[in-house]
Motif scaffolding. Sequence first.
Motif, PDB file in Angstrom:
ATOM      1  N   ASN A   1       0.893  -1.053  -0.028  1.00  0.00           N
ATOM      2  CA  ASN A   1       0.081  -0.155  -0.029  1.00  0.00           C
ATOM      3  C   ASN A   1       0.916   1.430  -0.265  1.00  0.00           C
ATOM      4  OD1 ASN A   1       0.293   0.976   2.936  1.00  0.00           O
ATOM      5  ND2 ASN A   1      -0.274  -1.226   3.292  1.00  0.00           N
ATOM      6  N   GLY A   2       0.173   2.418   0.094  1.00  0.00           N
ATOM      7  CA  GLY A   2       1.018   3.562   0.000  1.00  0.00           C
ATOM      8  C   GLY A   2       1.909   3.867   1.074  1.00  0.00           C
ATOM      9  N   SER A   3       1.493   3.589   2.338  1.00  0.00           N
ATOM     10  CA  SER A   3       2.090   3.977   3.573  1.00  0.00           C
ATOM     11  C   SER A   3       3.306   3.086   3.513  1.00  0.00           C
ATOM     12  CB  SER A   3       1.020   3.606   4.858  1.00  0.00           C
ATOM     13  OG  SER A   3       0.279   4.373   4.741  1.00  0.00           O
ATOM     14  N   THR A   4       2.974   1.715   3.233  1.00  0.00           N
ATOM     15  CA  THR A   4       4.234   0.807   3.266  1.00  0.00           C
ATOM     16  C   THR A   4       5.296   1.236   2.124  1.00  0.00           C
ATOM     17  OG1 THR A   4       2.958  -0.976   2.021  1.00  0.00           O
ATOM     18  CG2 THR A   4       3.345  -1.160   4.364  1.00  0.00           C
ATOM     19  N   ALA A   5       4.948   1.631   1.071  1.00  0.00           N
ATOM     20  CA  ALA A   5       5.960   2.114   0.089  1.00  0.00           C
ATOM     21  C   ALA A   5       6.782   3.269   0.540  1.00  0.00           C
ATOM     22  CB  ALA A   5       4.979   2.419  -1.141  1.00  0.00           C
ATOM     23  N   VAL A   6       5.943   3.995   1.360  1.00  0.00           N
ATOM     24  CA  VAL A   6       6.850   5.109   2.124  1.00  0.00           C
ATOM     25  C   VAL A   6       7.694   4.894   3.052  1.00  0.00           C
ATOM     26  CG1 VAL A   6       6.592   7.365   3.134  1.00  0.00           C
ATOM     27  CG2 VAL A   6       5.080   7.049   1.269  1.00  0.00           C
TER      28      VAL A   6
ATOM     29  N   TYR B   1       1.469  14.705   3.652  1.00  0.00           N
ATOM     30  CA  TYR B   1       0.776  13.452   4.346  1.00  0.00           C
ATOM     31  C   TYR B   1       1.435  12.374   3.584  1.00  0.00           C
ATOM     32  CZ  TYR B   1      -2.568   9.902   5.142  1.00  0.00           C
ATOM     33  OH  TYR B   1      -3.064   8.772   5.463  1.00  0.00           O
ATOM     34  N   HIS B   2       2.042  11.503   4.445  1.00  0.00           N
ATOM     35  CA  HIS B   2       2.633  10.330   3.842  1.00  0.00           C
ATOM     36  C   HIS B   2       1.813   8.934   4.328  1.00  0.00           C
ATOM     37  CE1 HIS B   2       5.703  12.598   1.966  1.00  0.00           C
ATOM     38  NE2 HIS B   2       5.817  13.283   3.052  1.00  0.00           N
ATOM     39  N   GLY B   3       0.948   8.882   4.860  1.00  0.00           N
ATOM     40  CA  GLY B   3       0.513   7.707   5.353  1.00  0.00           C
ATOM     41  C   GLY B   3      -0.141   7.515   6.890  1.00  0.00           C
ATOM     42  N   ASP B   4      -0.511   6.611   7.180  1.00  0.00           N
ATOM     43  CA  ASP B   4      -1.058   6.325   8.595  1.00  0.00           C
ATOM     44  C   ASP B   4      -0.349   5.436   9.745  1.00  0.00           C
ATOM     45  OD1 ASP B   4      -3.059   8.228   8.080  1.00  0.00           O
ATOM     46  OD2 ASP B   4      -4.688   6.960   7.600  1.00  0.00           O
ATOM     47  N   THR B   5       0.779   4.965   9.040  1.00  0.00           N
ATOM     48  CA  THR B   5       1.756   3.864   9.906  1.00  0.00           C
ATOM     49  C   THR B   5       2.259   4.932  10.632  1.00  0.00           C
ATOM     50  OG1 THR B   5       3.374   3.944   8.380  1.00  0.00           O
ATOM     51  CG2 THR B   5       1.720   1.899   8.466  1.00  0.00           C
ATOM     52  N   PHE B   6       2.964   4.354  12.084  1.00  0.00           N
ATOM     53  CA  PHE B   6       3.701   5.214  12.785  1.00  0.00           C
ATOM     54  C   PHE B   6       4.660   5.994  12.043  1.00  0.00           C
ATOM     55  CE2 PHE B   6       1.231   3.341  16.337  1.00  0.00           C
ATOM     56  CZ  PHE B   6       1.120   4.386  17.104  1.00  0.00           C
TER      57      PHE B   6
ATOM     58  N   LEU C   1       5.336   4.339  -5.062  1.00  0.00           N
ATOM     59  CA  LEU C   1       3.943   4.529  -5.842  1.00  0.00           C
ATOM     60  C   LEU C   1       3.019   3.563  -5.153  1.00  0.00           C
ATOM     61  CD1 LEU C   1       6.188   3.882  -8.833  1.00  0.00           C
ATOM     62  CD2 LEU C   1       4.856   6.009  -8.250  1.00  0.00           C
ATOM     63  N   SER C   2       1.733   3.812  -5.643  1.00  0.00           N
ATOM     64  CA  SER C   2       0.507   2.841  -5.081  1.00  0.00           C
ATOM     65  C   SER C   2      -0.441   3.378  -5.757  1.00  0.00           C
ATOM     66  CB  SER C   2       0.397   2.978  -3.332  1.00  0.00           C
ATOM     67  OG  SER C   2      -0.577   1.791  -3.082  1.00  0.00           O
ATOM     68  N   LYS C   3      -1.677   3.375  -5.026  1.00  0.00           N
ATOM     69  CA  LYS C   3      -2.868   4.089  -5.741  1.00  0.00           C
ATOM     70  C   LYS C   3      -3.352   3.685  -7.102  1.00  0.00           C
ATOM     71  CE  LYS C   3      -3.732   7.459  -2.193  1.00  0.00           C
ATOM     72  NZ  LYS C   3      -4.797   7.248  -1.482  1.00  0.00           N
ATOM     73  N   GLY C   4      -2.828   4.345  -7.978  1.00  0.00           N
ATOM     74  CA  GLY C   4      -3.163   4.302  -9.430  1.00  0.00           C
ATOM     75  C   GLY C   4      -2.335   3.003 -10.057  1.00  0.00           C
ATOM     76  N   LEU C   5      -1.330   2.628  -9.237  1.00  0.00           N
ATOM     77  CA  LEU C   5      -0.481   1.492  -9.925  1.00  0.00           C
ATOM     78  C   LEU C   5      -1.249   0.227 -10.606  1.00  0.00           C
ATOM     79  CD1 LEU C   5       2.392   0.231 -10.027  1.00  0.00           C
ATOM     80  CD2 LEU C   5       2.283  -0.367  -7.651  1.00  0.00           C
ATOM     81  N   THR C   6      -2.104   0.029  -9.758  1.00  0.00           N
ATOM     82  CA  THR C   6      -3.036  -1.275 -10.274  1.00  0.00           C
ATOM     83  C   THR C   6      -4.615  -0.759 -10.789  1.00  0.00           C
ATOM     84  OG1 THR C   6      -4.050  -1.528  -8.263  1.00  0.00           O
ATOM     85  CG2 THR C   6      -2.106  -2.644  -8.504  1.00  0.00           C
ATOM     86  N   GLY C   7      -4.335   0.428 -11.197  1.00  0.00           N
ATOM     87  CA  GLY C   7      -5.721   1.062 -11.625  1.00  0.00           C
ATOM     88  C   GLY C   7      -6.743   0.980 -10.644  1.00  0.00           C
ATOM     89  N   GLY C   8      -6.287   0.776  -9.315  1.00  0.00           N
ATOM     90  CA  GLY C   8      -6.944   0.927  -8.214  1.00  0.00           C
ATOM     91  C   GLY C   8      -7.738  -0.322  -7.962  1.00  0.00           C
ATOM     92  N   THR C   9      -7.350  -1.523  -8.598  1.00  0.00           N
ATOM     93  CA  THR C   9      -7.948  -2.678  -8.227  1.00  0.00           C
ATOM     94  C   THR C   9      -7.698  -3.775  -7.167  1.00  0.00           C
ATOM     95  OG1 THR C   9      -6.715  -3.784 -10.010  1.00  0.00           O
ATOM     96  CG2 THR C   9      -9.002  -2.758 -10.779  1.00  0.00           C
ATOM     97  N   MET C  10      -6.356  -3.572  -6.906  1.00  0.00           N
ATOM     98  CA  MET C  10      -5.448  -4.501  -6.104  1.00  0.00           C
ATOM     99  C   MET C  10      -4.637  -3.673  -5.198  1.00  0.00           C
ATOM    100  SD  MET C  10      -6.416  -7.803  -7.005  1.00  0.00           S
ATOM    101  CE  MET C  10      -5.241  -8.612  -5.846  1.00  0.00           C
ATOM    102  N   ALA C  11      -4.473  -4.255  -4.091  1.00  0.00           N
ATOM    103  CA  ALA C  11      -3.504  -3.438  -3.093  1.00  0.00           C
ATOM    104  C   ALA C  11      -2.067  -3.686  -3.305  1.00  0.00           C
ATOM    105  CB  ALA C  11      -3.844  -3.778  -1.554  1.00  0.00           C
ATOM    106  N   LEU C  12      -1.125  -2.854  -3.867  1.00  0.00           N
ATOM    107  CA  LEU C  12       0.042  -2.950  -4.269  1.00  0.00           C
ATOM    108  C   LEU C  12       0.958  -1.682  -4.141  1.00  0.00           C
ATOM    109  CD1 LEU C  12       2.263  -5.108  -5.324  1.00  0.00           C
ATOM    110  CD2 LEU C  12       1.671  -3.990  -7.862  1.00  0.00           C
ATOM    111  N   GLY C  13       1.887  -1.827  -3.445  1.00  0.00           N
ATOM    112  CA  GLY C  13       2.832  -0.390  -3.202  1.00  0.00           C
ATOM    113  C   GLY C  13       4.335  -0.990  -3.900  1.00  0.00           C
ATOM    114  N   VAL C  14       4.952   0.161  -4.248  1.00  0.00           N
ATOM    115  CA  VAL C  14       6.480   0.035  -5.083  1.00  0.00           C
ATOM    116  C   VAL C  14       7.234   1.124  -4.546  1.00  0.00           C
ATOM    117  CG1 VAL C  14       7.549   0.579  -7.421  1.00  0.00           C
ATOM    118  CG2 VAL C  14       5.652  -1.135  -7.426  1.00  0.00           C
ATOM    119  N   THR C  15       8.429   0.668  -4.236  1.00  0.00           N
ATOM    120  CA  THR C  15       9.447   1.638  -3.992  1.00  0.00           C
ATOM    121  C   THR C  15      10.712   1.186  -4.740  1.00  0.00           C
ATOM    122  OG1 THR C  15       8.779   1.495  -1.548  1.00  0.00           O
ATOM    123  CG2 THR C  15      10.913   2.663  -2.032  1.00  0.00           C
TER     124      THR C  15
END
Length: 422
Positions: A110-115, A144-149, A258-272
Amino acid sequence: MATLIERDKKAVWHPYTPQKSMPEPIPVVKGEGTYIIDEHGKAYIDAISSWWVTIHGHANTYIAEKIYEQAKTLEQVIFAGFTHEPAVRLAERLLEILPGDFAKIFYSDNGSTAVEVGVKMALQYWWNKGNSKRNKILALNHSYHGDTFGTMSLSNRSVFTLAFQDKLFDVIFTDAPTKDSPLYDGPWDEIACFIYEPMLQGVGSMNMYDATALNKLLQQCHAHEVICIADEVMTGFGRTGKLFSSLYMEEKPDIICLSKGLTGGTMALGVTACTNKIHSAYVDDDRKKTFFHGHSFTANPLACAAALASMDLLLQTDCQNQIAQISSLQQQFVQQLSADARFATRVKNARAIGTIMAFEIESGRDGYLNTIGWEVTRKALEQGVYLRPLGNTVYIMPPYCITTEQLSKVHQVIINILETTA
Ligand SMILES: Cc1ncc(COP(=O)(O)O)c(C=O)c1O
């Protein structure tokens, strides 16, 4: 029999949702292109791409079929010690289009984990090099970069982080650079990395800032060997008019998330992604220099297949033309709103970048917790459009498949709301 709402109320806790006196959730039965369709068959234009993810609209059949094909072949496999075609192919294709000299793709979900991955990668880069002094992080006010600590620590301290204030680690915050603002002038030799949302701070009230000024700050960072981490979780994949927001600047990041639009919003995925320089600090006989980070669903094959399909669609001329067309219509709407004398005191700072337009409704009730946003959401829903302002910042971030007529409808609904909201 209990309704879906009743069952939901009993069993479910929704994100970002006060647990008292909130409007009931809308039971959705279907998504179709630009539309979200509820249980009564009422269709709403999804004008914020369901939290900024569904860049090709809902239930896209091309992506769905690719996911289905993949699901029949390989749905999941541990990614330490194993690899698979969708993950490798996606990495290869991303490296071809990413804005910078990137060499390696690290997956998360997800986006938070990618960050988180990006920042850990940068901090450990210095640790692996034996430089214990470089351990501070520079970030921008209103970020804003996400909701994890970790990502909360990197983000603007706000109502989101109030309850955790004393658990967040220290970060040096500086203003998003403007043409006239002085450049950051702090202890550079202690800074490991600089994290930024290029050109557009999303959750931070859709703050659009200057490319030339950001370019200067990035040059300054690089002159001081500070690792630049572009958080393109929201701005990536065409959102700001270019394929990536970092393409507005000459100076390129060393790490991109990267995340969000990466999969066209269909599946949860993060990339760094990172450059060879960063990666090389991990190539060592000393096992302690391993990057000890991973998630159960790292490089999930279904998500990778979805991302490959989404990229196929995104790179087609049709989609690129759509992005250009939406961008131009959004600019026109900015001009229309700014020129409308009826709204001179109500509409503030109408602006657009690429497919995104935003403005503030002057209501005397500023801040994320004011209720003008809810009012806008309610009135828009009544008229068949889904909007979800950030406090008093109203914005439109539509899927790229939105038609000119549908986007005109969104614009008209906003005008209607402005006419009727005090
Ligand atoms: C710039 C940016 N980074 C990170 C995130 C966090 O992504 P996620 O919600 O997938 O954890 C978001 C989410 O809105 C974002 O806008």
